[in-house]
Design a protein around this motif. Structure first.
Motif, PDB file in Angstrom:
ATOM      1  N   PRO A  62       1.989  18.390   5.315  1.00  0.00           N
ATOM      2  CA  PRO A  62       2.304  16.959   5.352  1.00  0.00           C
ATOM      3  C   PRO A  62       2.192  16.421   6.771  1.00  0.00           C
ATOM      4  CG  PRO A  62       3.936  18.160   4.065  1.00  0.00           C
ATOM      5  CD  PRO A  62       3.102  19.188   4.754  1.00  0.00           C
ATOM      6  N   ASN A  63       1.586  15.271   6.910  1.00  0.00           N
ATOM      7  CA  ASN A  63       1.468  14.572   8.189  1.00  0.00           C
ATOM      8  C   ASN A  63       0.859  15.447   9.292  1.00  0.00           C
ATOM      9  OD1 ASN A  63       1.758  12.168   9.679  1.00  0.00           O
ATOM     10  ND2 ASN A  63       3.670  12.878  10.571  1.00  0.00           N
ATOM     11  N   LYS A  64      -0.073  16.306   8.921  1.00  0.00           N
ATOM     12  CA  LYS A  64      -0.751  17.141   9.911  1.00  0.00           C
ATOM     13  C   LYS A  64      -1.447  16.264  10.940  1.00  0.00           C
ATOM     14  CE  LYS A  64      -2.460  21.204  11.284  1.00  0.00           C
ATOM     15  NZ  LYS A  64      -1.612  22.299  11.809  1.00  0.00           N
ATOM     16  N   TYR A  65      -1.280  16.581  12.211  1.00  0.00           N
ATOM     17  CA  TYR A  65      -1.844  15.810  13.329  1.00  0.00           C
ATOM     18  C   TYR A  65      -1.319  14.366  13.356  1.00  0.00           C
ATOM     19  CZ  TYR A  65      -5.261  19.632  13.032  1.00  0.00           C
ATOM     20  OH  TYR A  65      -5.869  20.877  12.943  1.00  0.00           O
ATOM     21  N   ASN A  66      -0.226  14.097  12.635  1.00  0.00           N
ATOM     22  CA  ASN A  66       0.331  12.740  12.541  1.00  0.00           C
ATOM     23  C   ASN A  66      -0.633  11.748  11.899  1.00  0.00           C
ATOM     24  OD1 ASN A  66       2.982  12.956  13.611  1.00  0.00           O
ATOM     25  ND2 ASN A  66       2.153  13.062  15.670  1.00  0.00           N
TER      26      ASN A  66
ATOM     27  N   GLY B 203       3.155  15.277  22.218  1.00  0.00           N
ATOM     28  CA  GLY B 203       3.663  15.357  20.852  1.00  0.00           C
ATOM     29  C   GLY B 203       4.097  14.031  20.268  1.00  0.00           C
ATOM     30  N   LYS B 204       3.935  12.952  21.031  1.00  0.00           N
ATOM     31  CA  LYS B 204       4.287  11.622  20.534  1.00  0.00           C
ATOM     32  C   LYS B 204       3.000  10.819  20.378  1.00  0.00           C
ATOM     33  CE  LYS B 204       7.129  10.645  23.916  1.00  0.00           C
ATOM     34  NZ  LYS B 204       8.168   9.984  24.747  1.00  0.00           N
ATOM     35  N   ASN B 205       2.639  10.535  19.145  1.00  0.00           N
ATOM     36  CA  ASN B 205       1.401   9.815  18.864  1.00  0.00           C
ATOM     37  C   ASN B 205       1.732   8.529  18.120  1.00  0.00           C
ATOM     38  OD1 ASN B 205      -0.254  12.034  19.837  1.00  0.00           O
ATOM     39  ND2 ASN B 205       0.366  13.090  17.964  1.00  0.00           N
ATOM     40  N   GLY B 206       1.117   7.437  18.533  1.00  0.00           N
ATOM     41  CA  GLY B 206       1.402   6.161  17.896  1.00  0.00           C
ATOM     42  C   GLY B 206       0.489   5.077  18.399  1.00  0.00           C
TER      43      GLY B 206
ATOM     44  N   VAL C 256       0.869  -1.184   0.000  1.00  0.00           N
ATOM     45  CA  VAL C 256       0.000   0.000   0.000  1.00  0.00           C
ATOM     46  C   VAL C 256       0.903   1.230   0.000  1.00  0.00           C
ATOM     47  CG1 VAL C 256      -1.633   1.389   1.348  1.00  0.00           C
ATOM     48  CG2 VAL C 256      -1.980  -1.065   1.136  1.00  0.00           C
ATOM     49  N   ILE C 257       0.577   2.201  -0.842  1.00  0.00           N
ATOM     50  CA  ILE C 257       1.274   3.485  -0.859  1.00  0.00           C
ATOM     51  C   ILE C 257       0.311   4.540  -0.343  1.00  0.00           C
ATOM     52  CG2 ILE C 257       2.312   5.265  -2.327  1.00  0.00           C
ATOM     53  CD1 ILE C 257       3.323   3.037  -4.143  1.00  0.00           C
ATOM     54  N   ILE C 258       0.755   5.339   0.612  1.00  0.00           N
ATOM     55  CA  ILE C 258      -0.084   6.432   1.110  1.00  0.00           C
ATOM     56  C   ILE C 258       0.653   7.757   0.906  1.00  0.00           C
ATOM     57  CG2 ILE C 258      -1.217   4.949   2.812  1.00  0.00           C
ATOM     58  CD1 ILE C 258       0.427   6.420   4.954  1.00  0.00           C
ATOM     59  N   PRO C 259      -0.078   8.834   0.707  1.00  0.00           N
ATOM     60  CA  PRO C 259       0.566  10.131   0.476  1.00  0.00           C
ATOM     61  C   PRO C 259       1.161  10.686   1.763  1.00  0.00           C
ATOM     62  CG  PRO C 259      -1.803  10.417   0.642  1.00  0.00           C
ATOM     63  CD  PRO C 259      -1.552   8.932   0.677  1.00  0.00           C
ATOM     64  N   GLU C 260       2.108  11.603   1.605  1.00  0.00           N
ATOM     65  CA  GLU C 260       2.679  12.267   2.780  1.00  0.00           C
ATOM     66  C   GLU C 260       1.761  13.380   3.282  1.00  0.00           C
ATOM     67  OE1 GLU C 260       6.434  13.267   0.887  1.00  0.00           O
ATOM     68  OE2 GLU C 260       7.428  11.919   2.286  1.00  0.00           O
TER      69      GLU C 260
ATOM     70  N   TYR D 108     -10.154  14.218  14.818  1.00  0.00           N
ATOM     71  CA  TYR D 108      -9.594  13.363  13.761  1.00  0.00           C
ATOM     72  C   TYR D 108      -9.131  12.018  14.321  1.00  0.00           C
ATOM     73  CZ  TYR D 108      -9.677  16.908  10.085  1.00  0.00           C
ATOM     74  OH  TYR D 108     -10.075  17.813   9.133  1.00  0.00           O
ATOM     75  N   TYR D 109      -8.490  12.043  15.517  1.00  0.00           N
ATOM     76  CA  TYR D 109      -8.028  10.792  16.106  1.00  0.00           C
ATOM     77  C   TYR D 109      -9.192   9.856  16.409  1.00  0.00           C
ATOM     78  CZ  TYR D 109      -3.199  12.333  16.773  1.00  0.00           C
ATOM     79  OH  TYR D 109      -1.916  12.733  16.579  1.00  0.00           O
ATOM     80  N   GLU D 110     -10.249  10.390  17.008  1.00  0.00           N
ATOM     81  CA  GLU D 110     -11.392   9.548  17.343  1.00  0.00           C
ATOM     82  C   GLU D 110     -12.072   9.025  16.075  1.00  0.00           C
ATOM     83  OE1 GLU D 110     -15.350   9.519  20.241  1.00  0.00           O
ATOM     84  OE2 GLU D 110     -14.322  11.416  19.839  1.00  0.00           O
ATOM     85  N   SER D 111     -12.174   9.870  15.067  1.00  0.00           N
ATOM     86  CA  SER D 111     -12.782   9.444  13.798  1.00  0.00           C
ATOM     87  C   SER D 111     -11.956   8.347  13.139  1.00  0.00           C
ATOM     88  CB  SER D 111     -12.906  10.642  12.842  1.00  0.00           C
ATOM     89  OG  SER D 111     -13.733  11.633  13.380  1.00  0.00           O
ATOM     90  N   LEU D 112     -10.636   8.526  13.119  1.00  0.00           N
ATOM     91  CA  LEU D 112      -9.764   7.516  12.512  1.00  0.00           C
ATOM     92  C   LEU D 112      -9.823   6.217  13.296  1.00  0.00           C
ATOM     93  CD1 LEU D 112      -7.700   6.805  10.342  1.00  0.00           C
ATOM     94  CD2 LEU D 112      -5.910   7.739  11.815  1.00  0.00           C
ATOM     95  N   ARG D 113      -9.882   6.328  14.616  1.00  0.00           N
ATOM     96  CA  ARG D 113      -9.955   5.122  15.447  1.00  0.00           C
ATOM     97  C   ARG D 113     -11.239   4.346  15.149  1.00  0.00           C
ATOM     98  NH1 ARG D 113      -9.448   7.528  19.824  1.00  0.00           N
ATOM     99  NH2 ARG D 113     -11.545   7.501  20.688  1.00  0.00           N
ATOM    100  N   ASN D 114     -12.345   5.045  14.999  1.00  0.00           N
ATOM    101  CA  ASN D 114     -13.622   4.373  14.731  1.00  0.00           C
ATOM    102  C   ASN D 114     -13.657   3.774  13.321  1.00  0.00           C
ATOM    103  OD1 ASN D 114     -14.573   5.002  17.281  1.00  0.00           O
ATOM    104  ND2 ASN D 114     -15.502   6.920  16.633  1.00  0.00           N
ATOM    105  N   ALA D 115     -13.080   4.495  12.356  1.00  0.00           N
ATOM    106  CA  ALA D 115     -13.016   3.953  10.992  1.00  0.00           C
ATOM    107  C   ALA D 115     -12.112   2.727  10.937  1.00  0.00           C
ATOM    108  CB  ALA D 115     -12.522   5.024  10.024  1.00  0.00           C
TER     109      ALA D 115
END
Length: 254
Positions: free
Chosen positions: A41-45, A223-226, A29-33, A124-131
Motif C-alpha cells: 500500500p502507498n509504495k513510494y507514496n 522520506g517526506k514527499n508531497g 474520486v475514490i482511489i485505492p490504497e 515513478y515520480y517523474e512519470s507521474l509528474r509528466n502524466a
C-alpha cells in the motif's frame, strides 16, 4: 413477465447513465490504497501523491476505507474511480492516470508520463509528474453541481410534483493540516525541471519539480514527499506523516 420488464427497464436505465455521464457531474474520486502494479500500500507514496493531484484538480478524494460523505456512502456510483496504469518497459518507466465510473467505463486517460530514471522511485515520480502535467492541461474539470445518479434517474421517470426541498447537507470539511514552521532559510539551486533547496550547512533538504501550474511543485526529501506551493507571498510544503496532513511553512530564497 413483469419481472422481466422491470429488469429490462433497470438495464436500459443503467445504459443511459453510462452513455450520458460527464466527468464534470462528479464531485468525488475514490482511489485505492494500493495500486495493482505495486506490492505494498502507498509504495513510494504514489497513492498519496495521486490523491493530492486529483484534489488539486478540484475533486474531493477518498480512500475506500475512509468515512465517506452521506450521499456517496448511499451510492458509490456518485464517485469516479482513479488509478494509475504502469506501462513501463525495459528501458523506461511509464504511468498513465485513469478515471472510470462505477461500471468500469473509462472516462479519462492521460498521456503517458515517461521517465528514463533508473531508480524506481525517481522514475515513478517523474512519470507521474509528466502524466499530471497532461491532466492539468487537458482534463479541464469543473464541477457542475449536478448529481450524476439523479440526472440519470430523471431521464427515465415521468415528472412528478416536487416535494419541498430538503435542507442542504453541510459540505464535507477539508482536512485541517498540522501547522509547522521551518525556521531555516533554504536556498533554491536550479536542477533539471526544478530546484534543490539547500540549507546553510549546506545540505539538500528538498528537491522540487515543476508542474504545469505556476508556483506549484512536487517535492521529495528525507522520506517526506508531497507538494510545495506559494500562497500569497509565503511558501508551504504539504505532505502526509503517519496518515496526518502536515503543512510546513518554508523560507525559500530563489
Amino acid at each position: 413477465m413483469k419481472k422481466i420488464l422491470a429488469f429490462a427497464a433497470l438495464l436500459f436505465s443503467g445504459l443511459s447513465f453510462a452513455q450520458s455521464a460527464d466527468i464534470n457531474d462528479y464531485k468525488y474520486v475514490i482511489i485505492p490504497e494500493k495500486f495493482e502494479f505495486l506490492k505494498e500500500p502507498n509504495k513510494y507514496n504514489l497513492n498519496q501523491l495521486t490523491k493530492m493531484l486529483f484534489e488539486k484538480q478540484g475533486f474531493e478524494v477518498y480512500y475506500p476505507n475512509e468515512s465517506l460523505p452521506q450521499d456517496l456512502n448511499a451510492n458509490k456510483c456518485r464517485a469516479l474511480y482513479g488509478s494509475l496504469e504502469d506501462e513501463s518497459g525495459m528501458l523506461s518507466t511509464s504511468l498513465e492516470i485513469i478515471l472510470k465510473d462505477c461500471s468500469g467505463k473509462e472516462l479519462y486517460r492521460s498521456a503517458k508520463g515517461k521517465s528514463k530514471q533508473k531508480d524506481f522511485q525517481k522514475g515513478y515520480y517523474e512519470s507521474l509528474r509528466n502524466a499530471s502535467a497532461d491532466m492539468q492541461a487537458n482534463l479541464n474539470y469543473k464541477y457542475t453541481g449536478k448529481d450524476p445518479m439523479g440526472a440519470a434517474l430523471a431521464s427515465q421517470q415521468t415528472p412528478t410534483p416536487q416535494a419541498a426541498p430538503k435542507p442542504a447537507e453541510p459540505a464535507p470539511v477539508a482536512a485541517q493540516p498540522q501547522q509547522v514552521v521551518n525556521e531555516a532559510t533554504l536556498f533554491a539551486q536550479p536542477i533539471t525541471n526544478g530546484y534543490q533547496l539547500v540549507d546553510s550547512t549546506p545540505k539538500v533538504v528538498l528537491k522540487i519539480y515543476k508542474t504545469s501550474q505556476a508556483d506549484s511543485y512536487t517535492a521529495m526529501g528525507d522520506g517526506k514527499n508531497g507538494v510545495v506551493f506559494k500562497k500569497g507571498n509565503e511558501w508551504f510544503f504539504e505532505y502526509y506523516q503517519d496518515d496526518n496532513l502536515v503543512s510546513e511553512k518554508l523560507d525559500i530564497k530563489f
